[in-house]
Design an enzyme around this catalytic site. Structure first.
Site, PDB file in Angstrom:
ATOM      1  N   GLU A   1      -2.157  -5.309  -3.675  1.00  0.00           N
ATOM      2  CA  GLU A   1      -1.101  -4.556  -2.890  1.00  0.00           C
ATOM      3  C   GLU A   1      -0.089  -5.539  -2.180  1.00  0.00           C
ATOM      4  OE1 GLU A   1      -3.755  -0.803  -1.471  1.00  0.00           O
ATOM      5  OE2 GLU A   1      -3.467  -2.371  -0.034  1.00  0.00           O
TER       6      GLU A   1
ATOM      7  N   ASP B   1       1.043  -1.210   0.031  1.00  0.00           N
ATOM      8  CA  ASP B   1      -0.072   0.052   0.061  1.00  0.00           C
ATOM      9  C   ASP B   1       0.873   1.330  -0.037  1.00  0.00           C
ATOM     10  OD1 ASP B   1      -2.458   1.509   0.094  1.00  0.00           O
ATOM     11  OD2 ASP B   1      -1.927   1.625   2.385  1.00  0.00           O
TER      12      ASP B   1
END
Length: 222
Positions: free
Chosen positions: A122, A50
């Protein structure tokens, strides 16, 4: 997950892992880890991915669109890293079927979850970064192949789309306010869209910004 699955995943994502354990972890949901001892889920990889995703996206936009202001870059970045955008990319890649999930109804629920798809993507970014000792070149290439091509595709911010298009073509954009009238006692602004000094179309709105958006929308609908 067998060797054939690993080979197929690497073929799809266009990256071959030196440490296959990272790939396996990237596809391990917490529901599976909770049911199996000594198994680690992708949650930590997702945390890392992320952060890497945000940085790489911001850097790419900063370098690709040098004429864009902070607000324009922020809007494009928000649309690019949006969960629905990323989930759509994962669907196109057809990799959610490889996620290892817990038993029961968890499998179907997770594999249709927008959040789970975003988390998986992610986690892959994080795994690629770790597989390269924290260097982001390979993770950047991965994002350019699968995510950055979707920039603005789902965005309704026509003005940002127009700036992106003209930046690529080295064209200058300007909006000229040509009028302000009252419509039912409410202001109505009129602006002209000019590209390379040429008047292209006219937009209207309750304020200047909305009039510029309207003119940009008209441009794309011509």
């Amino acid at each position: 997950m067998g060797n054939n699955d690993i080979v197929e995943i690497e073929h799809i994502i266009g990256y071959t892992f030196r440490n296959k354990e990272l790939l396996l972890r990237a596809f391990t949901h917490s529901s599976y880890a909770n049911e199996h001892r000594n198994v680690t889920s992708y949650e930590r990889l997702e945390f890392l991915g992320d952060a890497a995703l945000g940085y790489i996206t911001a850097l790419d936009l900063y370098q690709t669109y040098p004429s864009y202001k902070e607000g324009q870059l922020s809007k494009i970045r928000a649309g690019t890293v949006d969960r629905n955008t990323i989930a759509g990319v994962v669907d196109e890649m057809d990799i959610v079927k490889f996620i290892k999930t817990g038993s029961g109804n968890a499998q179907d629920n997770i594999r249709t979850s927008v959040k789970a798809k975003c988390d998986l993507f992610e986690a892959i970014v994080g795994a690629i970064a770790l597989d390269n000792d924290g260097k982001l070149d390979e993770a950047t290439d991965f994002l350019k192949r699968f995510l950055f091509s979707h920039i603005n595709l789902s965005s309704k911010d026509y003005k940002s789309r127009l700036y992106e298009l003209c930046s690529r073509e080295n064209k200058e954009i300007s909006f000229v306010v040509t009028g302000k009238t009252l419509n039912d006692n409410k202001p109505l602004f009129t602006v002209e869209l000019h590209i390379d000094g040429e008047k292209i179309c006219v937009g209207t709105g309750c304020n200047i910004k909305s009039a510029e958006q309207n003119a940009s929308q008209i441009y794309f609908q011509k």
